[in-house]
Motif scaffolding. Structure first.
Motif, PDB file in Angstrom:
ATOM      1  N   UNK A 160       0.810  -1.216   0.000  1.00 22.51           N
ATOM      2  CA  UNK A 160       0.000   0.000   0.000  1.00 22.51           C
ATOM      3  C   UNK A 160       0.842   1.264   0.000  1.00 22.51           C
ATOM      4  N   UNK A 161       1.980   1.226   0.712  1.00 21.70           N
ATOM      5  CA  UNK A 161       2.816   2.429   0.805  1.00 21.70           C
ATOM      6  C   UNK A 161       3.434   2.802  -0.535  1.00 21.70           C
ATOM      7  N   UNK A 162       3.553   1.842  -1.434  1.00 13.49           N
ATOM      8  CA  UNK A 162       4.160   2.135  -2.733  1.00 13.49           C
ATOM      9  C   UNK A 162       3.262   3.052  -3.544  1.00 13.49           C
ATOM     10  N   UNK A 163       1.967   2.766  -3.511  1.00 14.02           N
ATOM     11  CA  UNK A 163       1.033   3.460  -4.391  1.00 14.02           C
ATOM     12  C   UNK A 163       0.373   4.674  -3.746  1.00 14.02           C
ATOM     13  N   UNK A 164       0.389   4.731  -2.424  1.00 16.78           N
ATOM     14  CA  UNK A 164      -0.320   5.826  -1.763  1.00 16.78           C
ATOM     15  C   UNK A 164       0.377   7.163  -2.010  1.00 16.78           C
ATOM     16  N   UNK A 165      -0.348   8.250  -1.774  1.00 22.76           N
ATOM     17  CA  UNK A 165       0.198   9.588  -1.977  1.00 22.76           C
ATOM     18  C   UNK A 165       1.253   9.908  -0.928  1.00 22.76           C
ATOM     19  N   UNK A 166       1.962  11.002  -1.147  1.00 19.64           N
ATOM     20  CA  UNK A 166       2.971  11.430  -0.193  1.00 19.64           C
ATOM     21  C   UNK A 166       4.379  11.102  -0.608  1.00 19.64           C
ATOM     22  N   UNK A 167       4.552  10.403  -1.735  1.00 16.64           N
ATOM     23  CA  UNK A 167       5.886  10.069  -2.198  1.00 16.64           C
ATOM     24  C   UNK A 167       6.646  11.327  -2.622  1.00 16.64           C
ATOM     25  N   UNK A 168       7.947  11.316  -2.381  1.00 15.10           N
ATOM     26  CA  UNK A 168       8.812  12.380  -2.892  1.00 15.10           C
ATOM     27  C   UNK A 168       9.345  11.898  -4.241  1.00 15.10           C
ATOM     28  N   UNK A 169       8.846  12.506  -5.303  1.00 16.08           N
ATOM     29  CA  UNK A 169       9.153  12.034  -6.646  1.00 16.08           C
ATOM     30  C   UNK A 169      10.324  12.777  -7.282  1.00 16.08           C
ATOM     31  N   UNK A 170      10.683  13.935  -6.724  1.00 10.89           N
ATOM     32  CA  UNK A 170      11.735  14.751  -7.309  1.00 10.89           C
ATOM     33  C   UNK A 170      12.653  15.277  -6.209  1.00 10.89           C
ATOM     34  N   UNK A 187      11.490  22.518  -6.337  1.00  2.12           N
ATOM     35  CA  UNK A 187      11.844  21.312  -7.073  1.00  2.12           C
ATOM     36  C   UNK A 187      13.006  21.586  -8.018  1.00  2.12           C
ATOM     37  N   UNK A 188      13.962  20.656  -8.059  1.00  3.48           N
ATOM     38  CA  UNK A 188      15.084  20.749  -8.987  1.00  3.48           C
ATOM     39  C   UNK A 188      15.317  19.378  -9.614  1.00  3.48           C
ATOM     40  N   UNK A 189      16.087  19.335 -10.681  1.00  3.30           N
ATOM     41  CA  UNK A 189      16.400  18.066 -11.320  1.00  3.30           C
ATOM     42  C   UNK A 189      17.327  17.242 -10.454  1.00  3.30           C
ATOM     43  N   UNK A 190      17.199  15.930 -10.553  1.00  6.07           N
ATOM     44  CA  UNK A 190      18.014  15.049  -9.721  1.00  6.07           C
ATOM     45  C   UNK A 190      19.489  15.191 -10.055  1.00  6.07           C
ATOM     46  N   UNK A 191      19.837  15.391 -11.317  1.00  8.56           N
ATOM     47  CA  UNK A 191      21.237  15.559 -11.696  1.00  8.56           C
ATOM     48  C   UNK A 191      21.815  16.820 -11.064  1.00  8.56           C
ATOM     49  N   UNK A 192      21.063  17.913 -11.125  1.00 12.36           N
ATOM     50  CA  UNK A 192      21.509  19.167 -10.519  1.00 12.36           C
ATOM     51  C   UNK A 192      21.695  19.005  -9.019  1.00 12.36           C
ATOM     52  N   UNK A 193      20.765  18.294  -8.372  1.00  8.90           N
ATOM     53  CA  UNK A 193      20.852  18.092  -6.920  1.00  8.90           C
ATOM     54  C   UNK A 193      22.107  17.306  -6.549  1.00  8.90           C
ATOM     55  N   UNK A 194      22.408  16.273  -7.315  1.00 11.67           N
ATOM     56  CA  UNK A 194      23.587  15.443  -7.027  1.00 11.67           C
ATOM     57  C   UNK A 194      24.864  16.249  -7.206  1.00 11.67           C
ATOM     58  N   UNK A 195      24.976  16.973  -8.302  1.00 13.51           N
ATOM     59  CA  UNK A 195      26.184  17.756  -8.575  1.00 13.51           C
ATOM     60  C   UNK A 195      26.366  18.856  -7.536  1.00 13.51           C
ATOM     61  N   UNK A 218      17.446  12.075   2.460  1.00 15.21           N
ATOM     62  CA  UNK A 218      17.170  11.144   1.357  1.00 15.21           C
ATOM     63  C   UNK A 218      16.052  10.237   1.827  1.00 15.21           C
ATOM     64  N   UNK A 219      14.877  10.397   1.227  1.00 10.05           N
ATOM     65  CA  UNK A 219      13.702   9.698   1.732  1.00 10.05           C
ATOM     66  C   UNK A 219      12.750   9.398   0.595  1.00 10.05           C
ATOM     67  N   UNK A 220      11.875   8.431   0.816  1.00 11.76           N
ATOM     68  CA  UNK A 220      10.861   8.098  -0.177  1.00 11.76           C
ATOM     69  C   UNK A 220       9.627   8.978  -0.062  1.00 11.76           C
ATOM     70  N   UNK A 263       8.587  -2.791  -9.591  1.00  8.99           N
ATOM     71  CA  UNK A 263       7.997  -1.670 -10.331  1.00  8.99           C
ATOM     72  C   UNK A 263       9.027  -0.555 -10.469  1.00  8.99           C
ATOM     73  N   UNK A 264       8.752   0.368 -11.370  1.00 12.22           N
ATOM     74  CA  UNK A 264       9.613   1.529 -11.547  1.00 12.22           C
ATOM     75  C   UNK A 264       9.302   2.565 -10.472  1.00 12.22           C
ATOM     76  N   UNK A 265      10.304   3.265  -9.957  1.00  9.80           N
ATOM     77  CA  UNK A 265      10.041   4.322  -8.968  1.00  9.80           C
ATOM     78  C   UNK A 265       9.370   5.513  -9.636  1.00  9.80           C
ATOM     79  N   UNK A 266       8.650   6.319  -8.851  1.00  8.55           N
ATOM     80  CA  UNK A 266       7.954   7.459  -9.441  1.00  8.55           C
ATOM     81  C   UNK A 266       8.908   8.608  -9.754  1.00  8.55           C
ATOM     82  N   UNK A 267       8.545   9.416 -10.739  1.00  7.35           N
ATOM     83  CA  UNK A 267       9.304  10.621 -11.041  1.00  7.35           C
ATOM     84  C   UNK A 267      10.765  10.343 -11.295  1.00  7.35           C
TER      85      UNK A 267
END
Length: 504
Positions: A53-63, A76-84, A428-430, A470-474
């Motif tokens: 249930x936790x996979x599909x429910x709302x509240x996920x951090x997608x970006x 919100x920023x791009x994941x590549x920008x955040x890592x760099x 770093x969280x889901x 399954x594939x992760x969101x965002x």
């Protein structure tokens, strides 16, 4: 519409039940127990049955997100920008203030691969031992007690012992509610004739099934454990041959135990003397017996000594390391045992090694291809002191992965003060809405357990592969991948250029 089935492990508690996920259109539509898994053989508790249930429910951090300034809403920023950007900031703090200005607070929820990589980054390349885990608050005392008594943090028992023992001694653990699948195995054995002794301040669901329930005053467990050994010695139920061949220090025990006669222990613990005598007699006379414990003993100022005292009972009776017997600490998170194997607390190194042992340091230094003496031998004093060091200004940056210390660490005001004082806080969280994320400068979106491949290790040190379902969101990524990519951007490309969780 096609469906597929993949095997994984339940992400709740440390029992490590095998599960089968039925997937359709990138959604888990059904969860069943894995009948082939040696932990549960198809059984699942309510948590396991509803784990998808936790996979599909709302509240996920997608970006990924960052805060331009403290106290404002993140953008919100791009994941590549955040890592760099994060890698640059960590590198700048490292270069200006040195290794111990950086810290890492991680989790028993992480896969084995993520735990390995963050420990490798912290100790091997940043060269700091400022890495702690939420396991410090629950399992560190069990690990320390095992090392103190047995020389290694490797629980010597297995779940199969539960199917063969004659007596269960459950203390500081409500297995019926917190480890229900294991408790079903316990009750199967009790129905076959085994006895169940339960020690707890509360009459909980586990106590309701006890052959003997010992309602103890909080904080007096050590007196009880020593008192039981006192009676086992008096009753002649020790194993002198085993003690002579496999233990040391026994000569000092009888005089030490004289301080724990049953009448005194009864007064200290609030347990009737006849119950203490009954428990000692059953333990002493039992052909095989095993003990199970968790947070009720571990989360204590005497936690290490609790484990030591339980191990003393097994060593004195010779009931250890053969079928049906042994001291068995139960873990609370799906990979807390894996983190202990990877050494993600204090002086630990992968494979039950330690930075405090020269030969073990050199082994890991050679494996990681880093210079001799790169691994530091000065270690911190734990989770609480880490946040105190942030508050004092000694630690400038903290990277928090897969855990929520503002909600879970005692004296949360000190945690908040530490995060507010730090120059850089990375989470770093889901999920987006967590108490700790409110204090983050950078927020990475982590994939959940079913959205990445990895390994979990359960309480009996059984390894289970989590297959990606399954594939992760965002733009969410597996924890190991975020760690590896940040490490590469910090300048450690040769050591962290992994293409998969298999280490390729």
């Amino acid at each position: 519409m096609t469906t597929k089935k993949v095997k994984s492990v339940c992400p709740y508690c440390g029992v490590g039940c095998g599960i089968v996920l039925e997937v359709s259109d990138n959604r888990v539509v059904k969860v069943t127990g894995d009948k082939e898994h040696p932990t549960n053989f198809g059984r699942l508790c309510t948590k396991g049955n509803t784990c998808a249930q936790a996979i599909a429910e709302s509240g996920r951090m997608e970006y990924a997100y960052k805060r331009p300034n403290r106290g404002v809403e993140p953008i919100k920023i791009g994941i590549d920008e955040a890592i760099i950007d994060t890698a640059k900031k960590l590198r700048a703090i490292l270069d200006e203030h040195g290794p111990d200005a950086l810290s890492f607070y991680v989790s028993g929820q992480m896969s084995l691969e993520a735990q390995y990589l963050i420990n490798k980054l912290a100790k091997g390349f940043v060269r700091t031992n400022n890495i702690e885990s939420n396991s410090r608050l629950c399992m560190a005392s069990a690990g320390s007690g095992y090392k103190l008594s047995l020389g290694a943090d490797g629980p010597p028992g297995s779940y199969q012992d539960m199917d063969q023992t004659n007596l269960f001694f459950v203390i500081g653990a409500n297995m019926a509610d917190c480890h229900p699948i294991l408790f079903l195995r316990v009750m199967d054995r009790v129905k076959a004739g085994a006895k169940l002794i339960v020690v707890d301040p509360r009459r909980n669901a586990t106590a309701d099934k006890a052959t003997l329930f010992m309602q103890i005053k909080p904080g007096t467990d050590l007196a009880l454990l020593n008192g039981l050994l006192h009676l086992i010695v008096k009753n002649g139920h020790t194993d002198p041959a085993f003690i002579s061949e496999f233990t040391s220090g026994w000569d000092d025990m009888p005089s030490f135990l004289e301080d724990y006669p049953p009448d005194k222990v009864s007064q200290i613990t609030g347990i009737p003397e006849e119950d203490i005598r009954q428990a000692a007699q059953w333990i002493g006379e039992s052909p095989e017996w095993m003990s199970c414990w968790t947070m009720g003993l571990n989360q204590s100022t005497n936690g290490t000594w609790h484990t030591n005292a339980i191990c003393n009972l097994h060593l004195a009776t010779g009931k250890i390391c053969h079928p049906g017997s042994g001291p068995f600490s139960l873990t609370g998170q799906p990979n807390a045992m894996g983190g202990r194997e990877m050494g993600y607390m204090g002086p630990g190194l992968p494979g039950q090694r330690s930075v405090l042992v020269e030969a073990e340091r050199h082994f890991i230094e050679d494996m990681w291809n880093i210079p001799r003496d790169a691994l530091q031998t000065e270690v911190g004093t734990g989770t609480v002191s880490m946040f105190q060091s942030m508050q004092a200004g000694d630690i400038k940056a903290c990277w928090i992965i897969c855990t929520n210390p503002v909600a879970t660490v005692a004296n949360r005001k000190n945690v908040i003060a530490g995060l507010q004082a730090a120059e850089l806080v990375i989470t770093q969280d889901a999920f987006f809405e967590t108490e700790t994320n409110r204090y983050a400068d950078v927020m990475f979106p982590g994939a959940l357990w079913s959205e990445a491949e990895g390994v979990m290790i359960n309480s009996e040190r059984n390894l289970t592969l989590m297959q990606k379902a399954v594939e992760p969101p965002g733009e969410a990524l597996p924890d190991w991948m975020i760690i590896a990519r940040v490490a590469c951007e910090m300048g450690y490309t040769a050591a962290f250029s992994y293409e998969s969780s298999a280490g390729e």
